[in-house]
Design a protein around this motif. Structure first.
Motif, PDB file in Angstrom:
ATOM      1  N   ILE A  51       0.827  -1.206   0.000  1.00  0.00           N
ATOM      2  CA  ILE A  51       0.000   0.000   0.000  1.00  0.00           C
ATOM      3  C   ILE A  51       0.863   1.258   0.000  1.00  0.00           C
ATOM      4  CG2 ILE A  51      -1.786   1.283   1.227  1.00  0.00           C
ATOM      5  CD1 ILE A  51      -2.776  -1.315   2.363  1.00  0.00           C
ATOM      6  N   THR A  52       1.913   1.245   0.798  1.00  0.00           N
ATOM      7  CA  THR A  52       2.821   2.398   0.837  1.00  0.00           C
ATOM      8  C   THR A  52       3.450   2.628  -0.530  1.00  0.00           C
ATOM      9  OG1 THR A  52       3.325   2.015   3.173  1.00  0.00           O
ATOM     10  CG2 THR A  52       4.890   3.355   1.927  1.00  0.00           C
ATOM     11  N   ALA A  53       3.834   1.547  -1.213  1.00  0.00           N
ATOM     12  CA  ALA A  53       4.424   1.665  -2.554  1.00  0.00           C
ATOM     13  C   ALA A  53       3.436   2.288  -3.533  1.00  0.00           C
ATOM     14  CB  ALA A  53       4.856   0.289  -3.049  1.00  0.00           C
ATOM     15  N   ILE A  54       2.164   1.905  -3.410  1.00  0.00           N
ATOM     16  CA  ILE A  54       1.126   2.466  -4.280  1.00  0.00           C
ATOM     17  C   ILE A  54       0.941   3.944  -3.983  1.00  0.00           C
ATOM     18  CG2 ILE A  54      -1.322   2.392  -4.895  1.00  0.00           C
ATOM     19  CD1 ILE A  54      -1.257  -0.602  -4.124  1.00  0.00           C
ATOM     20  N   GLU A  55       0.936   4.286  -2.697  1.00  0.00           N
ATOM     21  CA  GLU A  55       0.735   5.682  -2.296  1.00  0.00           C
ATOM     22  C   GLU A  55       1.884   6.574  -2.767  1.00  0.00           C
ATOM     23  OE1 GLU A  55      -1.828   5.122   1.848  1.00  0.00           O
ATOM     24  OE2 GLU A  55       0.367   4.977   1.882  1.00  0.00           O
ATOM     25  N   TRP A  56       3.094   6.036  -2.768  1.00  0.00           N
ATOM     26  CA  TRP A  56       4.259   6.823  -3.193  1.00  0.00           C
ATOM     27  C   TRP A  56       4.278   7.066  -4.705  1.00  0.00           C
ATOM     28  CZ3 TRP A  56       8.679   4.103   0.069  1.00  0.00           C
ATOM     29  CH2 TRP A  56       8.589   4.558   1.380  1.00  0.00           C
ATOM     30  N   HIS A  57       3.701   6.121  -5.473  1.00  0.00           N
ATOM     31  CA  HIS A  57       3.749   6.251  -6.930  1.00  0.00           C
ATOM     32  C   HIS A  57       2.961   7.479  -7.388  1.00  0.00           C
ATOM     33  CE1 HIS A  57       4.147   5.288 -11.075  1.00  0.00           C
ATOM     34  NE2 HIS A  57       2.881   4.963 -11.242  1.00  0.00           N
ATOM     35  N   ARG A  58       3.593   8.276  -8.216  1.00  0.00           N
ATOM     36  CA  ARG A  58       3.022   9.531  -8.712  1.00  0.00           C
ATOM     37  C   ARG A  58       2.611  10.446  -7.566  1.00  0.00           C
ATOM     38  NH1 ARG A  58      -0.594   8.435 -14.164  1.00  0.00           N
ATOM     39  NH2 ARG A  58       1.019   7.413 -15.390  1.00  0.00           N
ATOM     40  N   GLY A  59       3.455  10.463  -6.540  1.00  0.00           N
ATOM     41  CA  GLY A  59       3.218  11.325  -5.398  1.00  0.00           C
ATOM     42  C   GLY A  59       4.131  12.531  -5.424  1.00  0.00           C
ATOM     43  N   PHE A  60       5.072  12.593  -4.488  1.00  0.00           N
ATOM     44  CA  PHE A  60       5.964  13.744  -4.345  1.00  0.00           C
ATOM     45  C   PHE A  60       6.713  14.080  -5.634  1.00  0.00           C
ATOM     46  CE2 PHE A  60      10.418  15.035  -3.187  1.00  0.00           C
ATOM     47  CZ  PHE A  60      10.123  16.369  -2.936  1.00  0.00           C
ATOM     48  N   SER A  61       7.238  13.056  -6.326  1.00  0.00           N
ATOM     49  CA  SER A  61       8.029  13.313  -7.533  1.00  0.00           C
ATOM     50  C   SER A  61       7.195  13.882  -8.682  1.00  0.00           C
ATOM     51  CB  SER A  61       8.736  12.027  -7.999  1.00  0.00           C
ATOM     52  OG  SER A  61       7.805  11.094  -8.496  1.00  0.00           O
ATOM     53  N   HIS A  62       5.870  13.802  -8.555  1.00  0.00           N
ATOM     54  CA  HIS A  62       4.981  14.317  -9.593  1.00  0.00           C
ATOM     55  C   HIS A  62       4.255  15.585  -9.125  1.00  0.00           C
ATOM     56  CE1 HIS A  62       5.736  10.363 -11.244  1.00  0.00           C
ATOM     57  NE2 HIS A  62       5.064  10.664 -12.331  1.00  0.00           N
ATOM     58  N   SER A  63       4.909  16.329  -8.256  1.00  0.00           N
ATOM     59  CA  SER A  63       4.261  17.515  -7.699  1.00  0.00           C
ATOM     60  C   SER A  63       4.961  18.802  -8.137  1.00  0.00           C
ATOM     61  CB  SER A  63       4.281  17.441  -6.174  1.00  0.00           C
ATOM     62  OG  SER A  63       5.613  17.543  -5.686  1.00  0.00           O
ATOM     63  N   ILE A  64       4.237  19.896  -7.971  1.00  0.00           N
ATOM     64  CA  ILE A  64       4.811  21.212  -8.246  1.00  0.00           C
ATOM     65  C   ILE A  64       5.995  21.463  -7.296  1.00  0.00           C
ATOM     66  CG2 ILE A  64       4.370  23.696  -8.244  1.00  0.00           C
ATOM     67  CD1 ILE A  64       1.437  23.078  -8.848  1.00  0.00           C
ATOM     68  N   VAL A  65       5.849  21.018  -6.067  1.00  0.00           N
ATOM     69  CA  VAL A  65       6.900  21.206  -5.062  1.00  0.00           C
ATOM     70  C   VAL A  65       8.205  20.557  -5.527  1.00  0.00           C
ATOM     71  CG1 VAL A  65       7.627  20.647  -2.708  1.00  0.00           C
ATOM     72  CG2 VAL A  65       5.277  21.374  -3.152  1.00  0.00           C
ATOM     73  N   PHE A  66       8.112  19.333  -6.032  1.00  0.00           N
ATOM     74  CA  PHE A  66       9.300  18.620  -6.511  1.00  0.00           C
ATOM     75  C   PHE A  66       9.969  19.400  -7.653  1.00  0.00           C
ATOM     76  CE2 PHE A  66      11.439  15.627  -9.345  1.00  0.00           C
ATOM     77  CZ  PHE A  66      12.184  14.852  -8.455  1.00  0.00           C
ATOM     78  N   SER A  67       9.174  19.882  -8.601  1.00  0.00           N
ATOM     79  CA  SER A  67       9.710  20.633  -9.743  1.00  0.00           C
ATOM     80  C   SER A  67      10.441  21.892  -9.293  1.00  0.00           C
ATOM     81  CB  SER A  67       8.578  21.002 -10.715  1.00  0.00           C
ATOM     82  OG  SER A  67       7.926  19.843 -11.199  1.00  0.00           O
TER      83      SER A  67
END
Length: 334
Positions: A51-67
């Motif tokens: 579940i944690t792996a699913i939650e991480w996918h397309r999470g922080f790395s796909h955010s405006i903050v990360f960019s």
């Protein structure tokens, strides 16, 4: 979207930002920037919790903050790595920002969506294009190849790249219109058949935007239906019981609640050979057979010694060749 599409988009964006100044290096580093957000798949090796792996996918790395945070870091690294200083680190940072940022923007049009506004949990998913769509990618790639073979000072280079961006964006806009038309046909058919429903969710079938699928929530079941723009017969709806009562006390389990949040409430519970399964409805079934019962994304709920273990089902019985054949036939109407 798939890796090739993100590479093409990143390269085109890199060219638009810095191509005239640094030539093909803009495409190269734009493509790299467009790939970086998907490296979040590696985080699955950092946890044993599905579940944690699913939650991480397309999470922080796909955010405006990360960019915003990582664009200047990657821009500075690019500036330092390249011996020839054709652009400043700020210019490289600007290229990196747009390469990183357009990646989640594109992904937000798919079924899975992105947490573009992380740390807020809202997942943006317009569901108007499948993760692989040749009609989006191939024309885009064609114009990019034309551009890459031109000199950096050539006006044709910018024209070809611009056409690639325009055509791909126009196609994306068209898919939104097609989604609206499909939605209208589904709701009209539900009204004609006097089917009462609470909610409806529509998405394109794999590799095209001609055949659409709808999940419809009713009081105690979900209906699933397909509609092609070439259909000549009425839409038929197959029923899948919610079966939530089978969860029992597990309904209050934190892991189950997290799964429900991930699929935004679109799920059913099934029992197979004594095992309990959580079925995510958003990605459909493993075949086009209207009587199919196995979902593409399903998780076994296994309880041992008072601890609940979530095990992703390996899609037993899925036949890719058969599915593609069925899909091709269904696209052309019922």
């Amino acid at each position: 979207m798939d890796s090739l599409t993100q590479i093409v988009l990143g390269a085109a964006v890199g060219e638009a930002v810095l191509g005239k100044k640094v030539g093909n290096k803009a495409m190269l580093f734009g493509a790299i920037a467009g790939t970086i957000p998907d490296l979040d798949v590696l985080t699955r090796f950092l946890t044993n919790d599905a579940i944690t792996a699913i939650e991480w996918h397309r999470g922080f790395s796909h955010s405006i903050v990360f960019s915003i945070i990582f664009a200047p870091i990657f821009g500075w690294l690019t500036y330092k790595i390249l011996p020839k200083k054709e652009a400043t680190w700020k210019e490289w940072s600007w290229l990196m920002f747009w390469g990183l940022f357009t990646h989640p923007i594109l992904d937000s049009f798919t079924t899975w969506g992105t947490q573009l506004f992380w740390p807020f949990e809202t997942r943006l998913a317009f569901q108007n294009i499948f993760v692989i769509d040749p009609l989006y990618t191939l024309p885009f790639l064609f114009f990019l190849i034309l551009a890459i073979n031109q000199k950096r000072t050539s006006s044709k280079r910018r024209i070809y790249n611009t056409w690639g961006l325009i055509i791909s964006t126009a196609y994306m806009a068209i898919t939104l219109v097609l989604k609206g038309v499909a939605y209208q046909n589904f709701t009209t058919s539900l009204a004609d058949q006097q089917i009462a429903y609470k909610d409806i969710d529509t998405r394109p079938s794999p590799f095209n935007t001609i055949l659409w699928t709808a999940n419809i929530e009713t009081a105690d079941a979900y209906l699933i239906a397909n509609y092609s723009f070439f259909d000549s017969k009425s839409i038929t709806f197959e029923s899948y019981p919610k079966n939530y009562e089978a969860l029992g006390l597990l309904a209050e389990n934190d892991k189950v609640k997290r799964l429900i949040a991930i699929c935004e409430g679109w799920y059913t519970i099934s029992v197979n050979k004594g095992s309990l399964y959580f079925n995510d409805l958003r990605f459909g079934l493993i075949s086009m057979d209207p009587k199919e019962k196995q979902f593409a994304f399903s998780y076994q709920l296994k309880q041992e010694n008072g601890t609940l273990e979530i095990i992703e089902n390996q899609r037993v019985g899925a036949d890719a060749k058969k599915l593609l054949s069925e899909l091709w036939k269904r696209v052309w109407g019922n």
